[in-house]
Design a protein around this motif. Structure first.
Motif, PDB file in Angstrom:
ATOM      1  N   PRO A   1       0.784  -1.239   0.000  1.00  0.00           N
ATOM      2  CA  PRO A   1       0.000   0.000   0.000  1.00  0.00           C
ATOM      3  C   PRO A   1       0.816   1.289   0.000  1.00  0.00           C
ATOM      4  O   PRO A   1       0.319   2.326  -0.430  1.00  0.00           O
ATOM      5  CB  PRO A   1      -0.825  -0.118   1.291  1.00  0.00           C
ATOM      6  CG  PRO A   1      -0.961  -1.584   1.516  1.00  0.00           C
ATOM      7  CD  PRO A   1       0.348  -2.167   1.071  1.00  0.00           C
ATOM      8  N   HIS A   2       2.081   1.241   0.449  1.00  0.00           N
ATOM      9  CA  HIS A   2       2.874   2.468   0.477  1.00  0.00           C
ATOM     10  C   HIS A   2       3.602   2.737  -0.846  1.00  0.00           C
ATOM     11  O   HIS A   2       4.319   3.723  -0.967  1.00  0.00           O
ATOM     12  CB  HIS A   2       3.904   2.416   1.619  1.00  0.00           C
ATOM     13  CG  HIS A   2       4.888   1.278   1.502  1.00  0.00           C
ATOM     14  ND1 HIS A   2       4.602   0.010   1.944  1.00  0.00           N
ATOM     15  CD2 HIS A   2       6.137   1.228   0.986  1.00  0.00           C
ATOM     16  CE1 HIS A   2       5.645  -0.779   1.713  1.00  0.00           C
ATOM     17  NE2 HIS A   2       6.585  -0.061   1.131  1.00  0.00           N
ATOM     18  N   GLN A   3       3.393   1.864  -1.856  1.00  0.00           N
ATOM     19  CA  GLN A   3       4.074   2.027  -3.144  1.00  0.00           C
ATOM     20  C   GLN A   3       3.094   2.487  -4.222  1.00  0.00           C
ATOM     21  O   GLN A   3       2.161   1.756  -4.561  1.00  0.00           O
ATOM     22  CB  GLN A   3       4.704   0.696  -3.578  1.00  0.00           C
ATOM     23  CG  GLN A   3       5.807   0.193  -2.671  1.00  0.00           C
ATOM     24  CD  GLN A   3       6.257  -1.207  -3.054  1.00  0.00           C
ATOM     25  OE1 GLN A   3       5.800  -2.203  -2.492  1.00  0.00           O
ATOM     26  NE2 GLN A   3       7.148  -1.289  -4.028  1.00  0.00           N
ATOM     27  N   PRO A   4       3.292   3.700  -4.782  1.00  0.00           N
ATOM     28  CA  PRO A   4       2.433   4.130  -5.891  1.00  0.00           C
ATOM     29  C   PRO A   4       2.686   3.272  -7.126  1.00  0.00           C
ATOM     30  O   PRO A   4       3.779   2.729  -7.307  1.00  0.00           O
ATOM     31  CB  PRO A   4       2.862   5.582  -6.121  1.00  0.00           C
ATOM     32  CG  PRO A   4       4.248   5.671  -5.585  1.00  0.00           C
ATOM     33  CD  PRO A   4       4.320   4.694  -4.443  1.00  0.00           C
ATOM     34  N   ALA A   5       1.676   3.133  -7.985  1.00  0.00           N
ATOM     35  CA  ALA A   5       1.819   2.250  -9.138  1.00  0.00           C
ATOM     36  C   ALA A   5       0.874   2.647 -10.255  1.00  0.00           C
ATOM     37  O   ALA A   5      -0.156   3.285 -10.036  1.00  0.00           O
ATOM     38  CB  ALA A   5       1.546   0.798  -8.736  1.00  0.00           C
ATOM     39  N   SER A   6       1.221   2.255 -11.470  1.00  0.00           N
ATOM     40  CA  SER A   6       0.373   2.460 -12.641  1.00  0.00           C
ATOM     41  C   SER A   6       0.749   1.430 -13.693  1.00  0.00           C
ATOM     42  O   SER A   6       1.825   0.832 -13.641  1.00  0.00           O
ATOM     43  CB  SER A   6       0.519   3.883 -13.191  1.00  0.00           C
ATOM     44  OG  SER A   6       1.885   4.215 -13.355  1.00  0.00           O
ATOM     45  N   PHE A   7      -0.139   1.215 -14.648  1.00  0.00           N
ATOM     46  CA  PHE A   7       0.074   0.249 -15.719  1.00  0.00           C
ATOM     47  C   PHE A   7       0.132   0.998 -17.040  1.00  0.00           C
ATOM     48  O   PHE A   7      -0.762   1.786 -17.355  1.00  0.00           O
ATOM     49  CB  PHE A   7      -1.056  -0.785 -15.739  1.00  0.00           C
ATOM     50  CG  PHE A   7      -1.077  -1.652 -16.978  1.00  0.00           C
ATOM     51  CD1 PHE A   7       0.049  -2.345 -17.383  1.00  0.00           C
ATOM     52  CD2 PHE A   7      -2.235  -1.780 -17.733  1.00  0.00           C
ATOM     53  CE1 PHE A   7       0.034  -3.138 -18.520  1.00  0.00           C
ATOM     54  CE2 PHE A   7      -2.270  -2.575 -18.867  1.00  0.00           C
ATOM     55  CZ  PHE A   7      -1.133  -3.255 -19.259  1.00  0.00           C
ATOM     56  N   TYR A   8       1.190   0.777 -17.810  1.00  0.00           N
ATOM     57  CA  TYR A   8       1.370   1.414 -19.113  1.00  0.00           C
ATOM     58  C   TYR A   8       1.388   0.364 -20.210  1.00  0.00           C
ATOM     59  O   TYR A   8       1.997  -0.700 -20.052  1.00  0.00           O
ATOM     60  CB  TYR A   8       2.672   2.217 -19.151  1.00  0.00           C
ATOM     61  CG  TYR A   8       2.598   3.500 -18.363  1.00  0.00           C
ATOM     62  CD1 TYR A   8       2.276   4.700 -18.991  1.00  0.00           C
ATOM     63  CD2 TYR A   8       2.819   3.507 -16.998  1.00  0.00           C
ATOM     64  CE1 TYR A   8       2.179   5.867 -18.269  1.00  0.00           C
ATOM     65  CE2 TYR A   8       2.718   4.681 -16.272  1.00  0.00           C
ATOM     66  CZ  TYR A   8       2.403   5.860 -16.910  1.00  0.00           C
ATOM     67  OH  TYR A   8       2.289   7.022 -16.190  1.00  0.00           O
ATOM     68  N   ARG A   9       0.730   0.682 -21.298  1.00  0.00           N
ATOM     69  CA  ARG A   9       0.754  -0.193 -22.468  1.00  0.00           C
ATOM     70  C   ARG A   9       1.862   0.250 -23.407  1.00  0.00           C
ATOM     71  O   ARG A   9       2.016   1.438 -23.684  1.00  0.00           O
ATOM     72  CB  ARG A   9      -0.586  -0.159 -23.200  1.00  0.00           C
ATOM     73  CG  ARG A   9      -1.728  -0.778 -22.426  1.00  0.00           C
ATOM     74  CD  ARG A   9      -3.014  -0.809 -23.246  1.00  0.00           C
ATOM     75  NE  ARG A   9      -4.061  -1.542 -22.558  1.00  0.00           N
ATOM     76  CZ  ARG A   9      -4.922  -0.995 -21.715  1.00  0.00           C
ATOM     77  NH1 ARG A   9      -4.865   0.303 -21.455  1.00  0.00           N
ATOM     78  NH2 ARG A   9      -5.833  -1.730 -21.123  1.00  0.00           N
ATOM     79  N   LEU A  10       2.616  -0.720 -23.913  1.00  0.00           N
ATOM     80  CA  LEU A  10       3.686  -0.409 -24.851  1.00  0.00           C
ATOM     81  C   LEU A  10       3.087  -0.072 -26.212  1.00  0.00           C
ATOM     82  O   LEU A  10       2.210  -0.789 -26.703  1.00  0.00           O
ATOM     83  CB  LEU A  10       4.639  -1.594 -24.994  1.00  0.00           C
ATOM     84  CG  LEU A  10       5.482  -1.936 -23.771  1.00  0.00           C
ATOM     85  CD1 LEU A  10       6.247  -3.234 -24.010  1.00  0.00           C
ATOM     86  CD2 LEU A  10       6.454  -0.808 -23.464  1.00  0.00           C
ATOM     87  N   PRO A  11       3.559   1.008 -26.834  1.00  0.00           N
ATOM     88  CA  PRO A  11       3.002   1.377 -28.139  1.00  0.00           C
ATOM     89  C   PRO A  11       3.353   0.344 -29.203  1.00  0.00           C
ATOM     90  O   PRO A  11       4.488  -0.120 -29.287  1.00  0.00           O
ATOM     91  CB  PRO A  11       3.678   2.725 -28.431  1.00  0.00           C
ATOM     92  CG  PRO A  11       4.929   2.729 -27.616  1.00  0.00           C
ATOM     93  CD  PRO A  11       4.596   1.943 -26.381  1.00  0.00           C
ATOM     94  N   GLY A  12       2.354  -0.028 -29.970  1.00  0.00           N
ATOM     95  CA  GLY A  12       2.582  -0.931 -31.093  1.00  0.00           C
ATOM     96  C   GLY A  12       2.671  -2.401 -30.740  1.00  0.00           C
ATOM     97  O   GLY A  12       2.891  -3.230 -31.616  1.00  0.00           O
ATOM     98  N   SER A  13       2.507  -2.764 -29.467  1.00  0.00           N
ATOM     99  CA  SER A  13       2.620  -4.170 -29.086  1.00  0.00           C
ATOM    100  C   SER A  13       1.451  -4.973 -29.654  1.00  0.00           C
ATOM    101  O   SER A  13       0.297  -4.557 -29.586  1.00  0.00           O
ATOM    102  CB  SER A  13       2.644  -4.312 -27.564  1.00  0.00           C
ATOM    103  OG  SER A  13       2.650  -5.677 -27.196  1.00  0.00           O
ATOM    104  N   LEU A  14       1.766  -6.131 -30.204  1.00  0.00           N
ATOM    105  CA  LEU A  14       0.745  -6.980 -30.817  1.00  0.00           C
ATOM    106  C   LEU A  14       0.437  -8.216 -29.975  1.00  0.00           C
ATOM    107  O   LEU A  14      -0.408  -9.019 -30.354  1.00  0.00           O
ATOM    108  CB  LEU A  14       1.219  -7.426 -32.208  1.00  0.00           C
ATOM    109  CG  LEU A  14       1.523  -6.312 -33.213  1.00  0.00           C
ATOM    110  CD1 LEU A  14       2.101  -6.912 -34.490  1.00  0.00           C
ATOM    111  CD2 LEU A  14       0.268  -5.517 -33.530  1.00  0.00           C
ATOM    112  N   ARG A  15       1.120  -8.403 -28.861  1.00  0.00           N
ATOM    113  CA  ARG A  15       0.985  -9.644 -28.099  1.00  0.00           C
ATOM    114  C   ARG A  15      -0.306  -9.652 -27.290  1.00  0.00           C
ATOM    115  O   ARG A  15      -0.509  -8.809 -26.414  1.00  0.00           O
ATOM    116  CB  ARG A  15       2.185  -9.826 -27.179  1.00  0.00           C
ATOM    117  CG  ARG A  15       2.287 -11.223 -26.566  1.00  0.00           C
ATOM    118  CD  ARG A  15       3.617 -11.451 -25.891  1.00  0.00           C
ATOM    119  NE  ARG A  15       3.753 -12.804 -25.368  1.00  0.00           N
ATOM    120  CZ  ARG A  15       4.109 -13.862 -26.080  1.00  0.00           C
ATOM    121  NH1 ARG A  15       4.366 -13.711 -27.370  1.00  0.00           N
ATOM    122  NH2 ARG A  15       4.221 -15.055 -25.540  1.00  0.00           N
ATOM    123  N   PRO A  16      -1.196 -10.631 -27.525  1.00  0.00           N
ATOM    124  CA  PRO A  16      -2.424 -10.706 -26.722  1.00  0.00           C
ATOM    125  C   PRO A  16      -2.097 -10.972 -25.263  1.00  0.00           C
ATOM    126  O   PRO A  16      -1.153 -11.695 -24.939  1.00  0.00           O
ATOM    127  CB  PRO A  16      -3.175 -11.893 -27.336  1.00  0.00           C
ATOM    128  CG  PRO A  16      -2.585 -12.076 -28.695  1.00  0.00           C
ATOM    129  CD  PRO A  16      -1.145 -11.687 -28.560  1.00  0.00           C
TER     130      PRO A  16
END
Length: 532
Positions: A225-240
């Motif tokens: 809980p004390h660690q900020p976080a986010s999820f980023y998508r890589l541009p152009g990635s084709l992997r499902p």
């Protein structure tokens, strides 16, 4: 420091994505802002009845070379880069008849979308924007005097600020927009650079590496809980996978959910859906049960039997679309996430009764053989390696013991090795009849992993009311060679009859001798599957 409020008198709009463009430009015009635009943007605004000046009128040069050259001109860049309180800059504007530009609105040619669509090389090249990034960087550098917008999602907030400040933007907003602008061009350029690196594939370690991504989701926190976080998508990635997945229902995904779900889906993708249904149950990024079956329900039951205690609160990944029968069974115990290529409407409704259970539909399975890279940060840098794209089906198995394995043992060895590839090292996997029966993960010694996996197999048998451990008659896979015979002997003591391992130890002869004395069949793959 930049001045706090800068009034927007003149704006240049040049956008590929025209969503909301007319409404946004109409609002700017209503605030008394003079509009300038290029090509298709100018045409769209003119057809909407807005008064707008075409860039060619400023530059006194027509667009040329199929639109490649239109904004690369001092009349544009001088208007963006001139420092308003610098007398020399103002004199240069006056001497050359250049008007200052206070707001730049640009979104770039859709290179990433073109790449995702699998277009040809020449199409990708034509969708590399040149003038757009140049203007964005110019405006962002001069954010003390210029606002720059690169995202349609920022239109509404920008208009609200202009309306609330008598047509002016604050310094804080201009700095925020400049940061986003530089991040956007960096992400855009990284997609291009990485695409070209993949096309050429000539340098294993190029001098410069570019990383970029677009925010997919802000997360409540990271691993703790004390660690900020986010999820980023890589541009152009084709992997499902998690980057392509659509969340049908359930509460917001956490950092740990995303990490574990990725591990689960990559694991289950090892099993060809055309051959059999397969289910992987993951806890803390490690498989706690994996199985094949005639259908998903059968596969799930067999995967769950391996370690139902660990499966509680785990991730369930399927290699086929989720059906109603499997859904009914999966929701009987607490599960954090279900991920599958797709799901039937009936299955969605069944999962929908569990409001917090996340259902992700990825639209396809990742190819375990597809090349690619994995990236991990370390202090002050990052590590890059090729994805472990080797599968046991592509390996030449070498029998090294006196006893030849049976066909059933070979099938179990291959199954166990597929799973071991996705278990944290040191990894030991017992499998029988197309299902894991005991898994030892992440131990500091291979003997400890063997003992842990054997204990899991014995506990599973006890739950089922069986007199013998499920490891009896199983095949055992080790992700790396046995440095000593003790790990192998622990597997034999647990009841394994066949062993698959990479080989390559200085003491291979001792290990082979011990296998022969124990009556085991053993094969070497020549390929290690460490996963740290």
């Amino acid at each position: 420091m930049p001045r706090d409020h800068i009034r927007v008198n003149r704006a240049l709009l040049s956008v590929s994505d025209k969503a909301g463009l007319v409404e946004f430009a109409t609002a700017l015009s209503g605030l008394g802002v003079e509009l300038i635009s290029t090509g298709g943007t100018h045409r769209t605004l003119s057809e909407a009845g807005l008064s707008v000046t075409e860039v060619a009128e400023l530059t006194r040069f027509p667009e040329m070379m199929d639109g490649r050259v239109k904004t690369l001109h001092p009349a544009v860049h001088g208007g963006l880069l001139a420092v308003r309180d610098n007398p020399e800059h103002q004199a240069a504007l006056a001497a050359h008849g250049i008007g200052a530009i206070d707001l730049l609105v640009v979104n770039l040619y859709p290179f990433e979308e073109t790449l995702k669509a699998g277009k040809a090389y020449d199409d990708c090249v034509e969708n590399i924007d040149v003038g757009g990034p140049a203007m964005i960087r110019a405006a962002a550098k001069n954010h003390a005097d210029v606002g720059v917008v690169v995202d349609v999602a920022d239109y509404a907030a920008l208009l609200d600020e202009l309306r609330g400040n008598d047509g002016a933007l604050t310094a804080a907003t201009r700095r925020r927009l400049a940061q986003k602008a530089f991040a956007r061009t960096a992400s855009y350029d990284s997609a291009i650079a990485n695409w070209l690196a993949g096309v050429e594939a000539s340098e294993a370690a190029p001098e410069f590496r570019a990383l970029g991504g677009r925010l997919g989701q802000s997360l409540r926190y990271g691993e703790n809980p004390h660690q900020p976080a986010s999820f980023y998508r890589l541009p152009g990635s084709l992997r499902p996978g998690i980057a392509t997945a659509r969340q049908v229902q359930g509460k917001a995904l956490s950092y740990n959910n995303l990490n574990d779900t990725d591990a689960a889906y990559e694991c289950v993708a090892e099993f060809d859906p055309a051959r059999s249904a397969a289910v992987a149950i993951i806890k803390h990024a490690n498989p706690c049960g994996v199985a094949e079956g005639d259908d998903l329900l059968a596969a799930y039951e067999r995967a769950l039997a391996c370690d139902p205690t660990s499966a509680f609160g785990g991730i369930v990944a399927l290699n086929r679309p989720l059906d109603a029968e499997a859904a009914k069974r999966i929701v009987e115990i607490f599960t954090e996430v279900i991920i599958a290529p797709d799901a039937s409407e009936e299955a969605k409704a069944i999962v929908g009764a569990k409001k917090n259970l996340r259902l992700l539909l990825a639209g396809g399975l990742p190819d375990p053989r597809a090349p690619g890279e994995t990236i991990r940060t370390v202090a002050g840098g990052f590590l890059v390696q090729g994805r472990d794209a080797l599968t046991v089906d592509d390996m030449a198995l070498k029998v090294v013991t006196k006893r030849q394995p049976t066909e059933a043992e070979l099938a179990d060895m291959r199954f166990a090795y597929r799973v071991a590839k996705h278990v944290k090292s040191n990894a030991i996997v017992y499998a029988k009849g197309g299902a894991t029966v005991g898994i030892g993960a992440g131990q500091m010694s291979r003997v400890d992993s063997s003992i842990t996996a054997a204990r899991k197999a014995a506990e599973a048998a006890e739950r089922l009311g069986l007199a013998e451990s499920l490891a009896k008659g199983s095949a055992v896979a080790s992700d790396a060679f046995f440095p000593f015979a003790d790990g192998l002997l622990a597997a034999a003591e647990a009841g394994a009859t066949a062993v698959i391992q990479p080989g390559g130890s200085l003491r291979d002869d001792d290990v082979i001798k011990a296998a022969d004395e124990a009556g085991l069949a053993m094969v070497f793959t020549g390929v290690r599957h460490f996963r740290h």
